[in-house]
Write an enzyme that holds these catalytic residues in place. Structure first.
Site, PDB file in Angstrom:
ATOM      1  N   SER A  22       0.814  -1.076  10.539  1.00  0.00           N
ATOM      2  CA  SER A  22       1.315   0.354  10.933  1.00  0.00           C
ATOM      3  C   SER A  22       2.713   0.403  11.727  1.00  0.00           C
ATOM      4  O   SER A  22       2.984  -0.806  12.502  1.00  0.00           O
ATOM      5  CB  SER A  22       0.526   1.281  11.263  1.00  0.00           C
ATOM      6  N   ASP A  49       2.242  -0.725   6.309  1.00  0.00           N
ATOM      7  CA  ASP A  49       1.491   0.622   6.310  1.00  0.00           C
ATOM      8  C   ASP A  49       2.150   1.792   6.590  1.00  0.00           C
ATOM      9  O   ASP A  49       2.801   1.899   7.682  1.00  0.00           O
ATOM     10  CB  ASP A  49       0.261   0.454   7.033  1.00  0.00           C
ATOM     11  N   HIS A  74      -7.239  10.183   7.599  1.00  0.00           N
ATOM     12  CA  HIS A  74      -7.211   8.946   8.361  1.00  0.00           C
ATOM     13  C   HIS A  74      -8.089   8.982   9.613  1.00  0.00           C
ATOM     14  O   HIS A  74      -8.617  10.344  10.231  1.00  0.00           O
ATOM     15  CB  HIS A  74      -5.885   8.873   8.931  1.00  0.00           C
ATOM     16  N   HIS A 134      -6.655   5.523   0.752  1.00  0.00           N
ATOM     17  CA  HIS A 134      -6.275   5.426   2.135  1.00  0.00           C
ATOM     18  C   HIS A 134      -7.529   6.249   2.720  1.00  0.00           C
ATOM     19  O   HIS A 134      -8.329   7.019   2.039  1.00  0.00           O
ATOM     20  CB  HIS A 134      -4.965   6.244   2.425  1.00  0.00           C
ATOM     21  N   SER A 188     -10.014   5.092   3.839  1.00  0.00           N
ATOM     22  CA  SER A 188     -11.406   4.788   3.155  1.00  0.00           C
ATOM     23  C   SER A 188     -12.226   3.925   3.847  1.00  0.00           C
ATOM     24  O   SER A 188     -13.160   3.090   3.181  1.00  0.00           O
ATOM     25  CB  SER A 188     -10.980   3.906   1.791  1.00  0.00           C
ATOM     26  N   SER A 189     -12.364   4.023   4.970  1.00  0.00           N
ATOM     27  CA  SER A 189     -13.546   3.493   5.898  1.00  0.00           C
ATOM     28  C   SER A 189     -14.759   4.192   5.587  1.00  0.00           C
ATOM     29  O   SER A 189     -14.724   5.447   5.329  1.00  0.00           O
ATOM     30  CB  SER A 189     -13.111   3.800   7.645  1.00  0.00           C
ATOM     31  N   ASP A 193      -9.388   0.599   8.075  1.00  0.00           N
ATOM     32  CA  ASP A 193      -9.251   0.287   9.781  1.00  0.00           C
ATOM     33  C   ASP A 193     -10.285   0.943  10.438  1.00  0.00           C
ATOM     34  O   ASP A 193     -10.711   0.062  11.254  1.00  0.00           O
ATOM     35  CB  ASP A 193      -7.699   1.146   9.991  1.00  0.00           C
TER      36      ASP A 193
HETATM   37 ZN   LIG Z   1      -2.845   5.589   5.268  1.00  0.00          ZN
END
Ligand SMILES: [Zn+2]
Length: 348
Positions: free
Chosen positions: A50, A83, A189, A223, A225-226, A268
């Site tokens: 990022s 990212d 996020h 995104h 998607s943990s 992440d």
């Molecule tokens: Zn993202």
């Protein structure tokens, strides 16, 4: 293997019907954890940074650490990805540095907070696509706005305020020629995605499936998607942490996405949780220790374990040897000649 184009990596994933985890990095231990997992499971992989990571680690350090990963693991295809680029300039700087893929997140204005108009998003994304493709670099765009804020980036909110409209997704893909498309389906996020195990009222897998039906050949990206597994939360809280109860995106929902065109899955938070839990445990159990290696080694191992598990769950495991890297110069020629199509197939 030199760094590969993310487009090549995702095209191969589409052929094989699997997804590829894109793991965020900020330091050497995280890169080593990812490469350990990729080696162990024989997985192609996307390593992404990022803007926050690039500034934390400094561009040259991070770039050379990822190059070292490629040098030491010639059998693993690695794409290096920016990212959430917030502007043309951010993407350009990543491309100049040697990234093989960039995300232009034009869903937000350059401040990384305010939702942008559809027209603004198309304009800046198209500008990045033109610049990147000429240089053989892959572009991911975003349509719809994710929830939450991470590294100061994000519109906040629950993720349900700007769910992607499938018609707009089609128009966006046609107007920009992006290689991969991030969509908003209710995810956020950070660690606090859902307040209970998500169902279809908050995690809009039906929207994802509708977009895939309209854009059957477009590589979709999930995104936020943990999975935020309970056992990782518990380790942190057992050793003095104070995480509030939270739910992520269940792996089975990601696997449903993979069956419906998802080729890149951003992870992440799970890795952050794994590392922090391992560090807390060492410091709690053995407060006399002060050598950073005493806690960074278990932290690296804990992250490697999570990454290897995700690689297996996403289906990328075992696919590292399926193909040879096409050079970025060849990829650029492919865009120019039209061999690498940027016109999405649209089912009407
Ligand atoms: Zn993202």
């Amino acid at each position: 293997m030199p760094l590969v184009s993310m487009r090549q990596l995702l095209d191969e994933a589409a052929k094989g019907g699997y997804g590829v985890g894109a793991f965020n990095v900020n330091d050497m231990e995280q890169i080593q954890a990812i490469m350990g997992a990729a080696k162990e499971t024989k997985s192609p992989v996307i390593i992404q940074a990022s803007r926050g990571a690039r500034s934390f680690a400094q561009d040259r350090y991070l770039f050379h650490l990822i190059l070292a990963a490629a040098e030491l693991n010639p059998e693993i295809p690695i794409a290096m990805h920016q990212d959430h680029g917030n502007s043309f300039e951010t993407c350009k700087s990543a491309i100049e540095l040697g990234y093989t893929s960039v995300m232009m997140d034009g869903s937000l204005k350059e401040d990384g907070k305010t939702p942008a108009s559809f027209e603004e998003n198309v304009a800046v994304t198209k500008k990045v696509v033109d610049y990147a493709h000429e240089r053989g670099v892959t572009v991911e765009g975003e349509i719809g706005v994710l929830g939450g804020i991470e590294d100061g980036h994000g519109a906040g909110g629950t993720g349900l305020e700007h769910v992607t409209d499938p018609d707009q997704a089609v128009e966006f893909a046609e107007k920009t020629g992006v290689d991969a498309l991030a969509i908003a389906i209710g995810t956020s996020h950070g660690a606090y995605k859902f307040t209970k195990k998500p169902d279809g009222s908050v995690l809009k897998m039906d929207v994802l499936i509708a977009i895939h039906k309209r854009l059957p050949n477009t590589h979709l990206v999930m995104h936020g998607s943990s999975s935020v597994p309970r056992d990782l939360q518990d380790i942190i809280n057992k050793y003095g942490g104070k995480l509030k109860e939270t739910w992520g995106v269940p792996v089975e929902e990601i696997q449903l996405g993979i069956r419906n065109g998802v080729r890149k899955i951003n992870v992440d938070t799970d890795n952050r949780l794994a590392m922090t839990g391992a560090i807390r445990k060492v410091l709690w159990d053995t407060p006399e220790k002060f050598d950073p290696r005493d806690y960074l080694k278990p932290a690296r191992e804990a992250m490697q374990k999570v990454v290897a598990l995700r690689m297996t769950q996403f289906g990328q495991a075992g696919h590292a040897g399926d193909y040879q890297a096409v050079s970025i110069a060849e990829i650029a020629k492919g865009y120019k000649s039209g061999a690498l199509s940027t016109k999405p197939l649209v089912a009407r």
